[in-house]
Design a protein around this motif. Structure first.
Motif, PDB file in Angstrom:
ATOM      1  N   UNK A 100       0.133 -19.228 -11.457  1.00 41.00           N
ATOM      2  CA  UNK A 100      -0.054 -19.935 -12.265  1.00 41.00           C
ATOM      3  C   UNK A 100      -2.327 -20.196 -11.885  1.00 41.00           C
ATOM      4  N   UNK A 101      -2.573 -20.107 -11.099  1.00 40.18           N
ATOM      5  CA  UNK A 101      -3.500 -20.081 -10.894  1.00 40.18           C
ATOM      6  C   UNK A 101      -4.829 -19.377 -11.209  1.00 40.18           C
ATOM      7  N   UNK A 102      -3.453 -17.811 -11.422  1.00 45.23           N
ATOM      8  CA  UNK A 102      -4.381 -17.299 -11.688  1.00 45.23           C
ATOM      9  C   UNK A 102      -4.080 -16.207 -13.297  1.00 45.23           C
ATOM     10  N   UNK A 103      -3.059 -16.839 -13.440  1.00 50.20           N
ATOM     11  CA  UNK A 103      -3.392 -16.871 -15.009  1.00 50.20           C
ATOM     12  C   UNK A 103      -3.792 -16.276 -16.318  1.00 50.20           C
ATOM     13  N   UNK A 104      -5.298 -16.810 -15.761  1.00 52.09           N
ATOM     14  CA  UNK A 104      -6.532 -15.645 -16.760  1.00 52.09           C
ATOM     15  C   UNK A 104      -7.386 -15.447 -15.447  1.00 52.09           C
ATOM     16  N   UNK A 105      -6.825 -14.142 -16.375  1.00 53.54           N
ATOM     17  CA  UNK A 105      -7.783 -13.039 -15.173  1.00 53.54           C
ATOM     18  C   UNK A 105      -9.353 -12.691 -15.210  1.00 53.54           C
ATOM     19  N   UNK A 106      -9.801 -12.173 -14.367  1.00 57.39           N
ATOM     20  CA  UNK A 106     -11.821 -12.096 -14.041  1.00 57.39           C
ATOM     21  C   UNK A 106     -11.422 -11.026 -14.658  1.00 57.39           C
ATOM     22  N   UNK A 107     -13.450 -11.250 -15.667  1.00 59.69           N
ATOM     23  CA  UNK A 107     -13.679 -10.464 -15.655  1.00 59.69           C
ATOM     24  C   UNK A 107     -13.845  -9.865 -15.309  1.00 59.69           C
ATOM     25  N   UNK A 108     -14.345  -8.328 -15.572  1.00 60.44           N
ATOM     26  CA  UNK A 108     -14.273  -7.304 -14.215  1.00 60.44           C
ATOM     27  C   UNK A 108     -15.585  -7.264 -13.668  1.00 60.44           C
ATOM     28  N   UNK A 109     -16.489  -7.930 -13.870  1.00 65.64           N
ATOM     29  CA  UNK A 109     -18.000  -8.231 -13.959  1.00 65.64           C
ATOM     30  C   UNK A 109     -18.208  -8.985 -12.648  1.00 65.64           C
TER      31      UNK A 109
END
Length: 207
Positions: free
Chosen positions: A182-191
């Protein structure tokens, strides 16, 4: 044991669809012939035994319907679990040693990291927001790196990855180096990741 492994594959495929809303599709599988594990594709020199798409039309099979996923794995319970890139996520694919170096660097810099797989072919794959693959060449050039000079592949639309817990021939099982939570449900932008990943790949190239 085989029944347990089949249940694990099915459970993983359903979870990706239900919990992450990732599209899933079944791939090839391993068969035992004369005491040896061989790929269901029957190609003697298969590069990814039991862990690749079955045909060029795989995109039409991919689904995030848990019901459809269950039906497909009932038909082929030992099939590889494959995830298309370019829809819910893109992927940065790097050598394993560079991947661990990049992870350590990101942790020191408190860079948010999404799910990361460790593939028994000696690769690591970082999941990022969809659309990121197309940005990678430009981002690398801005950072002073030549895209062709790094062992870094960006997978987006038209590509797919092999998901845990798929087994790749006699090489081993694909595993999570950073499990989806649940902590990494929102993926990081590649940048957010590309600088650390490029640095690590550059270090590996210089060794």
């Amino acid at each position: 044991m085989q029944r347990y492994e089949n249940e694990v594959l099915l459970d993983a495929a359903v979870r990706y669809a239900e919990e992450r809303h990732w599209e899933v599709f079944p791939g090839a599988w391993l068969e035992v012939a004369a005491g040896e594990q061989k790929c269901s594709c029957r190609v003697p020199a298969c590069a990814m035994p039991g862990a690749h798409a079955l045909g060029a039309d795989w995109r039409t099979v991919a689904t995030e319907s848990a019901t459809a996923v269950r039906r497909m794995w009932e038909e082929h319970p030992t099939a590889a679990v494959l995830l298309p890139t370019g829809q819910a996520f893109d992927v940065l694919d790097v050598p394993e040693s560079a991947g661990f170096l990049a992870l350590a660097r990101m942790e020191r810099m408190q860079v948010p990291v999404g799910p990361v797989t460790q593939v028994p072919t000696g690769r690591m794959q970082f999941f990022v927001l969809a659309g990121g693959a197309a940005k990678v060449p430009g981002l690398l050039r801005k950072l002073g790196w030549s895209p062709s000079g790094l062992d870094l592949a960006a997978l987006g639309e038209g590509d797919y990855v092999v998901a845990p817990p798929t087994r790749i021939g006699g090489r081993g099982v694909v595993q999570w180096a950073r499990r989806p939570t649940t902590a990494n449900r929102w993926l990081p932008d590649v940048a957010e990741l590309v600088a650390a990943v490029a640095y690590a790949c550059g270090r590996e190239a210089a060794v």
